[in-house]
Design a protein around this motif. Structure first.
Motif, PDB file in Angstrom:
ATOM      1  N   ASP A 141       4.523  -5.000  -4.918  1.00  0.00           N
ATOM      2  CA  ASP A 141       4.176  -5.290  -6.308  1.00  0.00           C
ATOM      3  C   ASP A 141       5.067  -6.401  -6.851  1.00  0.00           C
ATOM      4  N   GLU A 175       1.620  -2.719  -1.441  1.00  0.00           N
ATOM      5  CA  GLU A 175       2.256  -1.406  -1.382  1.00  0.00           C
ATOM      6  C   GLU A 175       3.036  -1.271  -2.698  1.00  0.00           C
ATOM      7  N   ASN A 209       4.931   0.288  -5.694  1.00  0.00           N
ATOM      8  CA  ASN A 209       5.812   1.380  -6.137  1.00  0.00           C
ATOM      9  C   ASN A 209       6.385   1.146  -7.531  1.00  0.00           C
ATOM     10  N   VAL A 221       8.521  -0.898  -8.487  1.00  0.00           N
ATOM     11  CA  VAL A 221       9.914  -1.390  -8.506  1.00  0.00           C
ATOM     12  C   VAL A 221      10.144  -2.411  -7.383  1.00  0.00           C
ATOM     13  N   TYR A 222      11.269  -3.113  -7.498  1.00  0.00           N
ATOM     14  CA  TYR A 222      11.737  -3.952  -6.392  1.00  0.00           C
ATOM     15  C   TYR A 222      12.615  -3.040  -5.531  1.00  0.00           C
ATOM     16  N   GLY A 223      12.008  -2.357  -4.573  1.00  0.00           N
ATOM     17  CA  GLY A 223      12.760  -1.388  -3.774  1.00  0.00           C
ATOM     18  C   GLY A 223      13.924  -2.019  -3.024  1.00  0.00           C
TER      19      GLY A 223
END
Ligand SMILES: Cc1ncc(C[n+]2csc(CCOP(=O)(O)OP(=O)(O)O)c2C)c(N)n1
Ligand code: SF4
Ligand SMILES: [Mg+2]
Length: 352
Positions: A113, A139, A141, A143-145
């Motif tokens: 994202d 994919e 989520n 957030v910036y995982g």
């Protein structure tokens, strides 16, 4: 005299193979380095299943990604395929070049994202409007995982970070954008819904044109806590399914039953059939406006609408629009890609 018992002969069970005679293990990749329980890992598993079951030749697939935990995923499936991990947000340009250079490749892009809806937005919008034949997976989520969980542009308004920070900006809906801009297969799924995700992936494999899949994929490390609208619990409680899906691959004779009067069948480019059932009465997946209205309605109710939202199997894709030769450009001999001296002189003459 001792009589020795005959050794027991046991037949070793044969591994299941697909229509190409390949075992599922061929479709696997390296061992994941992502956090245990990350939604991205579930998506990798479904990609392995779908490509194996559909009998896609992995040697003719090219995988592309940007930067992020999600963008690391292509290393964990389809080992024999070509792979290109590009710069953050720049995957669409590289994938477009590859698709034009070799039209025989199946192009699979995996993004996040952040990779798509922030730094990569400029490239994303043009990719969608070009209807490039490829599968583009986000994919998602929220957030910036990889950089420790800052909000991304798909984070819902009012959702909360682990640190307590509240998101006070409206979310970008990548499905609504893709539908509006010209993608011809648009779906939203949830990484934890094995059956639905597999069906959607298989349908996307059969589609000719841009298949954009936004897959809600909880980040268990930075975005799976109370207050997050992309956590497992939140999505499970608020998921509203757009009908049950049944997909019948063209080489498989599975017969699926659907309730009378509640189905909508869409013929995909290669003749495969996608059957959507239990749809709202007035829903037609070929009508952009209906898809956008449903998305907006679900959003207002704080619900996640999953399913195939929009399909248009007849729009020309970017390769058809460019009217390029049938053979892959990458295989053309020099004599066909380089103008002769005489042709070159003629062109130069025109500019005198
Ligand atoms: C040009 C550039 N800017 C910023 C970064 C730092 N960076 C790396 S990954 C990332 C965000 C990834 O988020 P997302 O795409 O959502 O992937 P996730 O890790 O959540 O799966 C950022 C900002 C970078 N690598 N390159
Ligand atoms: S930080 Fe989040 S997105 Fe990255 S691997 Fe871990 S759980 Fe997945
Ligand atoms: Mg992310």
């Amino acid at each position: 005299m001792t009589i020795l018992a005959e050794p027991e002969v046991r037949a070793t069970p044969k591994a299941k193979v697909n229509r190409l005679g390949l075992e599922q293990s061929v479709y696997r990749g390296s061992k994941t380095t992502l956090c245990a329980g990350c939604g991205h890992n579930s998506i990798s598993e479904r990609v392995i299943d779908a490509f194996f079951e559909m009998g896609v030749d992995p040697y003719h697939v090219a995988k592309f990604s940007g930067i992020g935990c999600s963008s690391k995923s292509p290393a964990y499936f389809l080992e024999p395929s070509h792979g290109f991990n590009t710069v953050h947000g720049r995957m669409p340009a590289v994938a477009t070049g590859a698709a034009l250079g070799n039209r025989n490749l199946m192009i699979l892009g995996v993004s996040g994202d952040g990779d798509t809806a922030s730094i990569g937005m400029g490239q994303f919008v043009h990719l969608m409007r070009r209807n490039l034949p490829m599968i583009y997976i986000i994919e998602d989520n929220g957030v910036y995982g990889l950089t420790k969980g800052q909000f991304s542009a798909t984070a819902d308004y009012g959702s909360k970070l682990k640190t307590g920070v509240i998101n006070n900006l409206p979310a970008i809906d990548t499905c609504a954008m893709a539908i509006d801009l010209g993608a011809t297969f648009v779906a939203r799924a949830f990484s934890g819904d094995k059956k639905q995700l597999s069906t959607i992936l298989k349908a996307a494999i059969s589609h000719r044109g841009m298949a954009m899949l936004d897959i809600i994929s909880p980040c268990v490390t930075f975005n799976d806590h109370e207050g997050s609208t992309k956590s497992y619990d939140y999505v499970k409680e608020h998921e509203e399914k757009l009908g049950d899906l049944g997909f019948v691959p063209f080489f498989d004779e599975i017969v699926v039953e659907y309730a009378e009067g509640t189905t909508k069948e869409v013929e995909l480019h290669d003749g495969s059939r996608l059957v959507l059932s239990k749809l709202p009465q007035d829903y037609n997946p070929s009508r952009k406006f209906d898809a956008l209205r449903l998305l907006s309605g679900a959003h207002e109710k704080g619900e996640v609408l999953t399913g195939v939202l929009y399909v248009n199997p007849s729009a020309p894709d970017f390769i058809q629009l460019l009217n390029i030769v049938d053979e892959p450009l990458a295989t053309l001999p020099e004599g066909r890609v380089r103008p002769s001296r005489a042709a070159f002189d003629e062109i130069m003459e025109e500019w005198r």
